[in-house]
Scaffold this motif. Structure first.
Motif, PDB file in Angstrom:
ATOM      1  N   PHE A 283       0.845  -1.092  -0.169  1.00 51.17           N
ATOM      2  CA  PHE A 283       0.117  -0.044   0.129  1.00 51.17           C
ATOM      3  C   PHE A 283       0.688   1.254  -0.075  1.00 51.17           C
ATOM      4  O   PHE A 283       0.623   2.108  -0.749  1.00 51.17           O
ATOM      5  N   LEU A 284       1.951   1.364   0.881  1.00 51.17           N
ATOM      6  CA  LEU A 284       2.683   2.297   0.938  1.00 51.17           C
ATOM      7  C   LEU A 284       3.556   2.719  -0.523  1.00 51.17           C
ATOM      8  O   LEU A 284       3.708   3.665  -0.648  1.00 51.17           O
ATOM      9  N   LYS A 285       3.839   1.745  -1.077  1.00 52.81           N
ATOM     10  CA  LYS A 285       4.590   1.804  -2.360  1.00 52.81           C
ATOM     11  C   LYS A 285       3.850   1.599  -3.552  1.00 52.81           C
ATOM     12  O   LYS A 285       4.337   1.427  -4.740  1.00 52.81           O
ATOM     13  N   ARG A 286       2.556   1.601  -3.318  1.00 51.49           N
ATOM     14  CA  ARG A 286       1.513   1.494  -4.656  1.00 51.49           C
ATOM     15  C   ARG A 286       1.727   2.517  -5.732  1.00 51.49           C
ATOM     16  O   ARG A 286       1.483   1.879  -7.059  1.00 51.49           O
ATOM     17  N   LYS A 287       2.402   3.646  -5.696  1.00 53.57           N
ATOM     18  CA  LYS A 287       2.648   4.430  -6.706  1.00 53.57           C
ATOM     19  C   LYS A 287       3.977   4.430  -7.223  1.00 53.57           C
ATOM     20  O   LYS A 287       4.390   5.061  -8.218  1.00 53.57           O
ATOM     21  N   VAL A 288       4.839   3.719  -6.528  1.00 55.98           N
ATOM     22  CA  VAL A 288       6.135   3.321  -7.156  1.00 55.98           C
ATOM     23  C   VAL A 288       6.260   2.514  -8.389  1.00 55.98           C
ATOM     24  O   VAL A 288       5.619   1.375  -8.393  1.00 55.98           O
ATOM     25  N   PRO A 289       6.669   3.016  -9.679  1.00 57.12           N
ATOM     26  CA  PRO A 289       6.620   2.119 -10.829  1.00 57.12           C
ATOM     27  C   PRO A 289       7.962   0.826 -10.495  1.00 57.12           C
ATOM     28  O   PRO A 289       8.485   0.914  -9.611  1.00 57.12           O
ATOM     29  N   LEU A 290       7.049  -0.404 -10.791  1.00 61.17           N
ATOM     30  CA  LEU A 290       7.867  -1.693 -10.711  1.00 61.17           C
ATOM     31  C   LEU A 290       8.957  -1.788 -11.664  1.00 61.17           C
ATOM     32  O   LEU A 290       9.010  -1.098 -12.683  1.00 61.17           O
ATOM     33  N   SER A 291      10.049  -2.503 -11.242  1.00 64.75           N
ATOM     34  CA  SER A 291      11.276  -2.271 -12.070  1.00 64.75           C
ATOM     35  C   SER A 291      11.235  -3.831 -12.703  1.00 64.75           C
ATOM     36  O   SER A 291      10.797  -4.716 -12.267  1.00 64.75           O
TER      37      SER A 291
ATOM     38  N   ALA B 171      16.038  -7.670 -11.578  1.00 65.25           N
ATOM     39  CA  ALA B 171      16.012  -8.485 -10.179  1.00 65.25           C
ATOM     40  C   ALA B 171      16.630  -8.032  -9.117  1.00 65.25           C
ATOM     41  O   ALA B 171      16.209  -8.016  -8.047  1.00 65.25           O
ATOM     42  N   GLU B 172      17.816  -6.992  -9.437  1.00 67.04           N
ATOM     43  CA  GLU B 172      18.543  -6.536  -8.584  1.00 67.04           C
ATOM     44  C   GLU B 172      17.839  -5.440  -7.601  1.00 67.04           C
ATOM     45  O   GLU B 172      18.288  -5.037  -6.636  1.00 67.04           O
ATOM     46  N   ASP B 173      16.752  -4.980  -8.520  1.00 62.15           N
ATOM     47  CA  ASP B 173      16.239  -3.817  -7.636  1.00 62.15           C
ATOM     48  C   ASP B 173      15.286  -4.246  -6.631  1.00 62.15           C
ATOM     49  O   ASP B 173      14.658  -3.445  -5.916  1.00 62.15           O
ATOM     50  N   TYR B 174      14.993  -5.494  -6.315  1.00 61.43           N
ATOM     51  CA  TYR B 174      14.259  -6.060  -5.470  1.00 61.43           C
ATOM     52  C   TYR B 174      15.160  -6.595  -4.013  1.00 61.43           C
ATOM     53  O   TYR B 174      16.097  -7.214  -4.466  1.00 61.43           O
ATOM     54  N   TYR B 175      14.442  -6.706  -2.967  1.00 60.96           N
ATOM     55  CA  TYR B 175      15.039  -7.150  -1.831  1.00 60.96           C
ATOM     56  C   TYR B 175      15.055  -8.689  -1.385  1.00 60.96           C
ATOM     57  O   TYR B 175      14.005  -9.198  -1.627  1.00 60.96           O
TER      58      TYR B 175
ATOM     59  N   PHE C 227      -0.290 -12.001  -9.085  1.00 64.80           N
ATOM     60  CA  PHE C 227      -0.481 -10.968  -8.067  1.00 64.80           C
ATOM     61  C   PHE C 227       0.747 -10.087  -8.247  1.00 64.80           C
ATOM     62  O   PHE C 227       1.318  -9.757  -7.081  1.00 64.80           O
ATOM     63  N   GLY C 228       1.188  -9.471  -9.151  1.00 69.84           N
ATOM     64  CA  GLY C 228       2.308  -8.633  -9.487  1.00 69.84           C
ATOM     65  C   GLY C 228       1.936  -7.423  -8.593  1.00 69.84           C
ATOM     66  O   GLY C 228       3.078  -6.658  -8.239  1.00 69.84           O
ATOM     67  N   PHE C 229       0.910  -7.085  -8.355  1.00 70.26           N
ATOM     68  CA  PHE C 229       0.892  -5.769  -7.531  1.00 70.26           C
ATOM     69  C   PHE C 229       1.550  -5.754  -6.282  1.00 70.26           C
ATOM     70  O   PHE C 229       1.957  -4.806  -5.491  1.00 70.26           O
ATOM     71  N   LEU C 230       1.585  -7.153  -5.645  1.00 70.30           N
ATOM     72  CA  LEU C 230       2.345  -7.037  -4.272  1.00 70.30           C
ATOM     73  C   LEU C 230       3.813  -7.036  -4.481  1.00 70.30           C
ATOM     74  O   LEU C 230       4.636  -7.054  -3.505  1.00 70.30           O
ATOM     75  N   ASN C 231       4.395  -7.132  -5.707  1.00 73.67           N
ATOM     76  CA  ASN C 231       5.751  -6.981  -5.897  1.00 73.67           C
ATOM     77  C   ASN C 231       6.430  -5.774  -5.541  1.00 73.67           C
ATOM     78  O   ASN C 231       7.509  -5.466  -5.113  1.00 73.67           O
ATOM     79  N   HIS C 232       5.402  -4.784  -5.406  1.00 72.64           N
ATOM     80  CA  HIS C 232       5.722  -3.276  -4.908  1.00 72.64           C
ATOM     81  C   HIS C 232       6.401  -3.380  -3.333  1.00 72.64           C
ATOM     82  O   HIS C 232       7.367  -2.763  -3.092  1.00 72.64           O
ATOM     83  N   ALA C 233       6.070  -4.399  -2.623  1.00 77.87           N
ATOM     84  CA  ALA C 233       6.508  -4.399  -1.175  1.00 77.87           C
ATOM     85  C   ALA C 233       8.010  -4.882  -1.178  1.00 77.87           C
ATOM     86  O   ALA C 233       8.823  -4.638  -0.303  1.00 77.87           O
TER      87      ALA C 233
ATOM     88  N   GLN D  26       9.087 -13.319   1.389  1.00 80.71           N
ATOM     89  CA  GLN D  26       7.878 -12.786   2.206  1.00 80.71           C
ATOM     90  C   GLN D  26       6.841 -12.674   1.106  1.00 80.71           C
ATOM     91  O   GLN D  26       5.743 -13.048   1.356  1.00 80.71           O
ATOM     92  N   VAL D  27       7.016 -11.961   0.177  1.00 83.10           N
ATOM     93  CA  VAL D  27       6.065 -11.738  -0.667  1.00 83.10           C
ATOM     94  C   VAL D  27       5.396 -13.030  -1.639  1.00 83.10           C
ATOM     95  O   VAL D  27       4.424 -13.158  -1.646  1.00 83.10           O
TER      96      VAL D  27
END
Length: 566
Positions: free
Chosen positions: A250-258, A261-265, A283-289, A314-315
């Motif tokens: 929810f907090l990162k819902r407006k951040v564009p997805l990359s 792979a290295e941009d994800y934790y 469920f790609g929208f969860l990738n923002h987390a 965790q996602v």
């Protein structure tokens, strides 16, 4: 495969000076504990409807509804026990504490059959008017039922999780779940025959005291085996990480997805995972987390804001639960078969000739033994004959979803057969004018009810272990106890649903009067059969779209047609 499912379990094992822990050495201890608990609950629960009708003068349909509510609570509460086991107390502590609560509850039920102040006054001979039990008498009875139900809820499925934790090999886990179910149903057969017969034909007080005794013996066996168990440390609430994924998304819902792979934790099992991989597209929208932004991590790479950044693992754990939810929901109507058939069959049995010879009368509360026996026999047949034969012919293992699907077919058929047999029973009642004489017996042998019970038992043998295995293997590792309790949650909702549907039927139709000889019970069975048919179609759609997450790579070839991404 063993490494995939067991994860860091070796690192979680508590140090102990005992000999080798875990493995099949612990199975007799687990089985003994399960037998004590199951014989006890089968002994008091399967006779509860008859006890309430005959001793507490409760109306027949009201007694079945009370039983269904107790059974629903027994099935829903295990998820709370599982959360406590996974996050705070561990399986061992939850099991022994729940067993004590169960013993206390059965003692209270026994007191209502032993102490005169707690026993309602009997009906006068030849009179249909019976004295109403006092508030104290009802309070003690319902308190006992509540405590005994809570105790069973905290024990049964937590034992399943603890037993599976003794093995690292997924094949051993599947075999354990099968024999766990065999032990469970065999124990319930003993309780539903021996103890229920004693209660209804010898002494209610003696029967309930035997329930207390076997429960205590099971608890003693469990405590004596402590040094042999593999104890897994609680890891904190597994639901916290799932909640963090939702909040972070929810907090990162407006951040564009990359697309990198290295941009994800990437953080796996307590260490940084150097093998970067992209989160799955479902469920790609969860990738923002899991998307790293400025200020999310510290200099050493650890998370700086735990409610703003989650790991890819965790996602994916949350996605796994979302994927399996449609299958889980399809089990609700599937599981209504057992409460509907087992409780309404008791009411049918009370109207039929239950004599098998001059000296033997089948207790109405023991009719469920045909379901339990059918399940236990077919579980053995499936494990020893059907599985090997299937593997020999197809060179593949029978998958959990296939097993659940067969359970749908048998349950649906059992409900349809129940409708046919009830129409025959009602016809006999009308021919012999039984409905004109309340309390009279329909001249039809009670064994006519066996086919519907056997079919339901076969269905249970297929779908029950199939669902337990599916949830245990597919749920994230930190949620293993919760996974084995999920089938219990499904069963609990099914009991509540069946209770609500029957209440609705009583409100809007005349199908279920107190005297079922004047009703249309067959229509109720037929209605549930139609519900089962539509639910089976829903299950097939869900199974077609589902992708197995954690099963052995060698088995995946059997499911290529089912492995399309959502």
């Amino acid at each position: 495969m063993g490494d995939e499912l067991s994860g860091n379990e070796e690192a979680q094992v508590l140090p102990d000076s005992a000999p080798k822990q875990g493995g099949w050495t612990t199975f007799p201890l687990i089985a003994g504990t399960l037998m004590g608990s199951s014989i006890a609950v089968s002994g008091w629960a399967n006779s509860l409807i008859v006890y309430m009708i005959e001793k507490f003068h409760v109306r027949s349909i009201d007694a079945t509804q009370t039983f269904n509510m107790a059974a629903a609570s027994t099935s829903l509460l295990p998820v709370i026990a599982a959360i406590l086991a996974d996050s705070i107390l561990g399986c061992y502590s939850v099991i022994w504490m729940s067993s004590l609560v169960s013993v206390l509850g059965i003692i209270l039920i026994a007191l209502t059959a032993m102490l005169e102040p707690l026993k309602p006054q009997p009906c006068q001979n030849g009179s249909s008017m019976c004295p109403t039990p006092s508030k104290v008498q009802f309070s003690v009875l319902y308190s006992g039922i509540a405590l005994a139900s809570i105790g069973v809820a905290g024990t049964r499925f937590t034992i399943a999780a603890m037993g599976a934790n003794q093995f690292e090999n997924p094949k051993d886990q599947r075999v354990f779940f099968n024999w766990f179910a065999v032990t469970l149903y065999t124990s319930m057969v003993l309780g539903a025959t021996v103890i229920v017969y004693i209660e209804e034909n010898v002494s209610w007080a003696l029967g309930y005291c035997l329930c207390v005794a076997v429960n205590v013996v099971g608890l003693a066996i469990f405590l004596l085996g402590k040094r042999y168990y593999r104890h897994v440390k609680p890891q904190g609430s597994p639901f916290t990480s799932l909640a963090r994924v939702i909040v972070s998304t929810f907090l990162k819902r407006k951040v564009p997805l990359s697309s990198r792979a290295e941009d994800y934790y990437h953080h796996k099992d307590g260490q940084m995972d150097k093998r970067y991989s992209m989160p799955t597209k479902s469920f790609g929208f969860l990738n923002h987390a899991a998307l790293e932004t400025e200020g999310d991590t510290k200099v050493d790479g650890s998370i700086a804001k735990s409610w703003r950044l989650c790991s890819v693992q965790q996602v994916e754990d949350l996605k796994t639960q979302l994927r399996i939810f449609p299958l889980l929901s399809s089990g609700i109507i599937l599981c209504t078969t057992l409460p509907v058939v087992s409780t309404l069959t008791i009411l049918q049995a009370l109207t039929l000739d239950r004599h098998l010879g001059p000296n033997l009368k089948v207790p109405a509360g023991s009719m469920i033994v045909f379901i339990l026996t059918s399940t236990a026999i077919n579980l053995t047949f499936i494990d020893r004959f059907l599985f090997p034969m299937w593997q020999k012919i197809t060179h593949r293992s029978l998958m959990p979803l296939q097993r659940i699907g067969l359970g749908h077919v048998f349950n649906m058929t059992g409900m349809a057969v129940a409708a046919l047999i009830e129409s025959k029973r009602l016809k006999f009642a009308q021919i012999h004018h039984v409905s004109d004489h309340p309390g009279s017996i329909v001249p039809m042998l009670v064994l006519w009810l066996v086919p519907q019970l056997v079919l339901v038992g076969v269905g249970e043998a297929f779908h029950y272990p199939g669902q337990v295995t599916l949830y245990y293997q597919e749920f994230p590792k930190p949620l293993r106890s919760t996974a084995t309790a999920m089938i219990s949650v499904v069963v609990g909702i099914a009991y509540y649903l069946s209770t609500a549907v029957i209440d609705l039927v009583r409100t809007v139709t005349a199908w279920l009067p107190d005297d079922i000889n004047k009703g249309r019970l067959g229509n109720v069975y037929l209605m549930f059969a139609v519900m089962q048919m539509f639910n089976f179609l829903y299950f097939l759609i869900c199974a077609k779209c589902y992708k197995y997450q954690s099963l052995e790579e060698g088995n995946k070839g059997n499911n290529e047609s089912c492995n399309a991404e959502k």
